[in-house]
Enzyme design. Structure first.
Site, PDB file in Angstrom:
ATOM      1  N   ARG A  15       0.835  -1.199   0.000  1.00  0.00           N
ATOM      2  CA  ARG A  15       0.000   0.000   0.000  1.00  0.00           C
ATOM      3  C   ARG A  15       0.870   1.249   0.000  1.00  0.00           C
ATOM      4  O   ARG A  15       2.076   1.195   0.221  1.00  0.00           O
ATOM      5  CB  ARG A  15      -0.972   0.019   1.178  1.00  0.00           C
TER       6      ARG A  15
ATOM      7  N   VAL B 112       9.168  -7.960   8.577  1.00  0.00           N
ATOM      8  CA  VAL B 112      10.583  -7.662   8.367  1.00  0.00           C
ATOM      9  C   VAL B 112      11.302  -7.198   9.632  1.00  0.00           C
ATOM     10  O   VAL B 112      12.493  -6.891   9.583  1.00  0.00           O
ATOM     11  CB  VAL B 112      10.789  -6.648   7.223  1.00  0.00           C
TER      12      VAL B 112
ATOM     13  N   SER C   6      12.255   9.929   5.559  1.00  0.00           N
ATOM     14  CA  SER C   6      11.205  10.943   5.654  1.00  0.00           C
ATOM     15  C   SER C   6      11.874  12.277   5.943  1.00  0.00           C
ATOM     16  O   SER C   6      13.001  12.323   6.442  1.00  0.00           O
ATOM     17  CB  SER C   6      10.234  10.594   6.791  1.00  0.00           C
TER      18      SER C   6
ATOM     19  N   TYR D  20       8.861   8.002  15.655  1.00  0.00           N
ATOM     20  CA  TYR D  20       8.957   7.900  14.204  1.00  0.00           C
ATOM     21  C   TYR D  20      10.140   8.714  13.683  1.00  0.00           C
ATOM     22  O   TYR D  20      10.939   8.235  12.879  1.00  0.00           O
ATOM     23  CB  TYR D  20       7.652   8.391  13.580  1.00  0.00           C
TER      24      TYR D  20
END
Length: 257
Positions: free
Chosen positions: A17, A62, A140, A154
């Site tokens: 996705r 993973v 990111s 994150y």
């Protein structure tokens, strides 16, 4: 025009996705064999079917070494080798400090950062035997460049990916394996479904190009890093954000007129 990648083999983790699906489909369009990796076998198979007969789905977590080893073995068994690893798997649950638990932190780090190490370790034997390869990771702007409330775990994982990348690039250069990163800004994916038009409008207002990026913008950057034309580039990061990180303040955007 990039030299043909026809017949090369790529593994795309988190490929069912969002950005991962976009990368997997773009690689398929470029003629690569693609192993689409997801925790859900059904989701991975669905994307593989979208790509065509030179793609296959594979279910793996993973963050687990045995799953990464099985993933690499599956790519070699199905396609004869591994030329490209797109380490894209990642999660971004929000939790502010004071509310975030150690389990929350560990889960994000395992999925986003530990998985990078394990995936790279798993594909090294095949890439070394082939005499080279490409590792492309999805980081990111959040963490390496910017911050956002609720995403300290994150951000730490994404900044950590770049620290890993730089040393891995040095260590793997003698094997002709390059390691590079794409740093997406705000990208329109199904993960934004249901958040409302007002939120998207505010996000667009913070970007000089006045729009969110598409998954194809990230996929094209990943494809370049996977190409022969990028053979002399390693340890580098490419920001793909429509100029989002450039303004020093909202006033700079207002001054655009």
């Amino acid at each position: 025009m990039l030299k043909s990648l026809q017949g090369k083999t790529a593994i795309v983790t988190g490929g069912s996705r969002g950005i991962g699906r976009g990368i997997a489909r773009r690689f398929g369009e470029a003629g690569l064999n693609v192993l689409v990796v997801s925790r859900s076998a059904a989701d991975a198979d669905r994307v593989a079917a979208e790509i065509g007969p030179h793609a296959e789905g594979f279910a793996a977590d993973v963050s687990r070494p045995e799953d990464c080893d099985a993933m690499a073995a599956a790519a070699v068994a199905r396609f004869g080798g591994i030329d490209v690893l797109c380490a894209n798997a990642g999660i971004f649950p929000a939790a502010k400090l004071g509310e975030m638990t150690a389990a929350d932190f560990d889960h994000v780090m395992a999925t986003n950062l530990r998985s990078l190490f394990l995936s790279v370790s798993a594909v090294l034997p095949a890439m070394t035997e082939a005499g080279g390869g490409r590792i492309v990771l999805t980081s990111s702007i959040t963490g390496p460049v910017t911050g956002y409330p609720g995403w300290s775990h994150y951000g730490a994982s994404k900044a950590g990916q770049l620290g890993f990348m730089r040393t891995a690039a040095i260590e793997l250069a003698p094997r002709r394996i390059t390691v590079n990163a794409v740093l997406p800004g705000n990208i329109m994916t199904e993960g934004l479904d249901g958040i409302g038009g007002d939120y998207i409008t505010k996000m667009e207002a913070s970007i000089p190009m006045r729009r969110l990026g598409g998954v194809e913008d990230i996929a094209n950057a990943a494809l370049f890093f996977a190409s022969e034309e990028a053979a002399y580039i390693t340890g580098q990061s490419l920001v793909v954000d429509g100029g989002q990180i450039l303004p020093e303040s909202l006033g700079a955007l207002e001054a655009m007129g």
